[in-house]
Design a protein around this motif. Sequence first.
Motif, short mmCIF file in Angstrom:
data_model
loop_
_atom_site.label_atom_id
_atom_site.label_comp_id
_atom_site.label_asym_id
_atom_site.label_seq_id
_atom_site.Cartn_x
_atom_site.Cartn_y
_atom_site.Cartn_z
N GLN A 1 98.27 55.33 5.21
CA GLN A 1 97.99 55.63 6.61
C GLN A 1 96.63 55.05 6.97
OE1 GLN A 1 100.00 57.34 8.79
NE2 GLN A 1 101.47 56.95 7.14
N GLY A 2 95.72 55.09 5.98
CA GLY A 2 94.39 54.52 6.21
C GLY A 2 93.30 55.56 6.41
N GLU A 3 93.50 56.74 5.84
CA GLU A 3 92.43 57.74 5.92
C GLU A 3 91.47 57.51 4.75
OE1 GLU A 3 91.62 62.46 5.31
OE2 GLU A 3 93.70 61.77 5.38
N ILE A 4 90.18 57.39 5.08
CA ILE A 4 89.19 57.10 4.04
C ILE A 4 88.15 58.22 4.01
CG2 ILE A 4 87.32 55.53 3.36
CD1 ILE A 4 88.91 53.32 4.83
N THR A 5 87.84 58.71 2.82
CA THR A 5 86.82 59.74 2.71
C THR A 5 85.83 59.40 1.60
OG1 THR A 5 88.58 61.31 3.24
CG2 THR A 5 86.47 62.24 2.52
N PHE B 1 85.47 47.21 -6.34
CA PHE B 1 84.73 46.11 -6.95
C PHE B 1 83.65 46.69 -7.86
CE2 PHE B 1 85.73 43.14 -3.15
CZ PHE B 1 86.97 42.89 -3.70
N TYR B 2 83.13 47.84 -7.47
CA TYR B 2 82.17 48.58 -8.29
C TYR B 2 82.64 50.03 -8.38
CZ TYR B 2 79.16 44.57 -7.54
OH TYR B 2 78.66 43.30 -7.51
N GLU B 3 82.11 50.74 -9.37
CA GLU B 3 82.44 52.15 -9.51
C GLU B 3 81.23 52.97 -9.10
OE1 GLU B 3 85.36 53.27 -10.66
OE2 GLU B 3 86.22 51.34 -11.27
N ALA B 4 81.46 54.00 -8.33
CA ALA B 4 80.37 54.89 -7.98
C ALA B 4 80.00 55.72 -9.21
CB ALA B 4 80.79 55.80 -6.84
N GLN B 5 78.69 55.98 -9.40
CA GLN B 5 78.29 56.81 -10.54
C GLN B 5 78.58 58.28 -10.25
OE1 GLN B 5 75.81 54.45 -9.64
NE2 GLN B 5 76.00 53.11 -11.41
N GLN B 6 78.42 58.65 -8.98
CA GLN B 6 78.72 60.03 -8.62
C GLN B 6 79.59 60.06 -7.38
OE1 GLN B 6 74.98 62.14 -8.11
NE2 GLN B 6 74.26 61.23 -10.03
N GLY B 7 80.33 61.13 -7.25
CA GLY B 7 81.13 61.32 -6.06
C GLY B 7 82.48 60.63 -6.14
N ARG B 8 83.22 60.77 -5.04
CA ARG B 8 84.57 60.22 -5.02
C ARG B 8 84.83 59.45 -3.74
NH1 ARG B 8 89.17 64.36 -5.85
NH2 ARG B 8 88.27 65.38 -4.02
N VAL B 9 85.67 58.46 -3.86
CA VAL B 9 86.16 57.76 -2.67
C VAL B 9 87.66 58.04 -2.60
CG1 VAL B 9 86.46 55.53 -1.56
CG2 VAL B 9 84.44 55.94 -2.97
N LEU B 10 88.10 58.57 -1.47
CA LEU B 10 89.51 58.92 -1.34
C LEU B 10 90.20 58.04 -0.31
CD1 LEU B 10 89.02 62.78 -1.08
CD2 LEU B 10 89.50 61.49 -3.14
N LEU B 11 91.41 57.67 -0.64
CA LEU B 11 92.23 56.89 0.30
C LEU B 11 93.50 57.70 0.53
CD1 LEU B 11 92.59 54.21 1.77
CD2 LEU B 11 93.59 53.28 -0.32
N ASP B 12 93.72 58.09 1.77
CA ASP B 12 94.84 58.98 2.08
C ASP B 12 94.81 60.23 1.19
OD1 ASP B 12 95.71 57.31 4.00
OD2 ASP B 12 97.75 57.11 3.24
N GLY B 13 93.61 60.71 0.90
CA GLY B 13 93.47 61.91 0.09
C GLY B 13 93.61 61.70 -1.40
N VAL B 14 93.81 60.46 -1.85
CA VAL B 14 93.94 60.20 -3.29
C VAL B 14 92.69 59.47 -3.76
CG1 VAL B 14 95.34 59.08 -5.06
CG2 VAL B 14 96.42 59.88 -2.95
N ASP B 15 92.10 59.96 -4.85
CA ASP B 15 90.95 59.30 -5.44
C ASP B 15 91.34 57.85 -5.77
OD1 ASP B 15 88.88 58.37 -7.10
OD2 ASP B 15 88.44 60.40 -7.78
N VAL B 16 90.52 56.89 -5.35
CA VAL B 16 90.91 55.49 -5.58
C VAL B 16 91.05 55.17 -7.07
CG1 VAL B 16 90.05 54.48 -3.44
CG2 VAL B 16 88.50 54.73 -5.37
N ARG B 17 90.38 55.98 -7.91
CA ARG B 17 90.50 55.73 -9.36
C ARG B 17 91.86 56.18 -9.91
NH1 ARG B 17 84.52 57.93 -10.37
NH2 ARG B 17 85.36 59.33 -8.82
N ASP B 18 92.57 56.98 -9.13
CA ASP B 18 93.90 57.43 -9.58
C ASP B 18 95.01 56.46 -9.19
OD1 ASP B 18 92.73 59.61 -10.66
OD2 ASP B 18 93.12 60.93 -8.94
#
Length: 507
Positions: free
Chosen positions: A265-269, A318-335
């Motif tokens: 959907q394009g929700e970014i957090t 392209f890089y990994e955050a050391q702390q915190g999370r980036v979510l795409l449509d509520g899913v952690d981008v690392r998942d």
Amino acid sequence: MLFGLLATRALAGFVSNFTMRWVSRRVIENLRRDTFGRLMRLPVSFFDATSAGVVTSKLTYDTEQMAGASTKVAMSAVRDVLTIIGMVAYMLYLDWRLTLIFAVVAPVMAWYLKKMTPKLRSSGKSVQQSMGEMTQVIEEAVSGQRMVKIFGGGDYEYQRFAKVAGKNRHMQIRLARLSGMNSMVVELLAGVALALVVYYAVGKFSAGEFAAFIGALLMLIAPVKTLTGLNEELQVSLAAAQSVFELIDSAPEDDNGAKELARVQGEITFEHVTLQYANAKRPALKDLNFSVQPGEKIALVGRSGGGKTTLVNLLPRFYEAQQGRVLLDGVDVRDLSLKSLRQQFSLVSQDVILFNDTVFNNIAYGVLRNASEAEVIAAAKAAHAWDFIQQLPNGLMSEIGDRGVRLSGGQRQRLAIARAILKNAPILLLDEATSALDTESERHVQAALDELMQNRTSIVIAHRLSTIENADRILVMEQGQIIEGGNHEELMALEGHYAKLYKKQFH
Ligand SMILES: Nc1ncnc2c1ncn2[C@@H]1O[C@H](COP(=O)(O)OP(=O)(O)OP(=O)(O)O)[C@@H](O)[C@H]1O
Ligand SMILES: [Mg+2]
């Protein structure tokens, strides 16, 4: 019969040489493919830390050295070791006491080899490193020719090249000296052995026995010499192996996420995201929190170095955050699997990346390579690139040169935009995408982009504030933090950083 024998021998010689070469070329090809395959899966941080020249020379020179020597070593090792065993056995059979000569010579030989081996290895490594330095200097001087010319860097580049070329010679000579010494020492030791044998044997043996023994001893010298010589090749090839496998063994981008999303959907957090680049003194993003609704058009503005590009870099990982999370449509981008994650984004990066290929292949790049001509033309039209593409000598099939040197800056940018349009991904990331266009073209391209942004989440970075006035929300970034947010009117009313920036640009 004689001719038949010789012909067989000639044929066998051809077959053996040819097959050895065949094997070694195969080994080299496989090594190169494996290395390059791994290279494509390494994280961006690897490329930040490694120069292209070094990688090039690993893939060209080091692989060659490694595999070339290994087949030769394998073949000679078998042949010469067998010869030596045979000869020594024969000498033992002739007179075992005399063979004890080896008890004197062999330890000296072993000691010498042991002493030389690390030197040979490090010498081989230096040669390879100097090769990498040479490629690097050449690459920089060639790709930076315009700067070299205008800033009078020709002499400097020449000196730089002369220095590394000299270093390469120096290292090669050092290697040659070590290997020359090798053969000298073997011969000296053979001399000692021979003299001792003659001294001991005179008068004790019949002429026939004596001749047989000396004959065997003399026949030993050649394979021993080849074997010690092989040590040189072996060490050089081991050094090359170390360099090549270092790359092959580098940890790839971690792609452990198993979730797949079809079209987001394009929700970014962003939740408490902190990122500090390797070797950086302070974080580029500090405890960043914000979210973007599906379909929202976000503009990022702020001072140079504030962290805008870094923020965008985190989305496709392209890089990994050391702390915190980036979510795409509520899913952690690392998942998410990298493939599934990255197909969600279209990106026009700040430094336009084009390939030395045709216009067509630059627009229909990667996953887009099956695009039809009509689709490519439509994308080019939307990016206002079609007019100039038609003017090119071969239209869509024109070659654009290294990094697109045969195009103007604005034309390059429009190709990059056409590529992003063609991808038709749910999230659009534009990092200074129209900065190189004149006001007129910018207005047209902007109109096309605005249309593209309909029903799509987009993050637009711009220094020219006129291009982002109608964004749903403008975020002002400074020193890795968002210090203001709101739409144009709200921010102007706030009279804060944005208002100040805006007034500066328009007065
Ligand atoms: N690959 C990198 N390695 C180390 N430091 C980096 C790297 N990329 C950026 N930085 C640093 O991180 C900070 C933020 O850089 P970033 O590129 O995100 O700024 P920006 O807001 O996009 O600036 P601009 O408007 O000039 O493009 C800067 O201080 C920069 O020096
Ligand atoms: Mg930037």
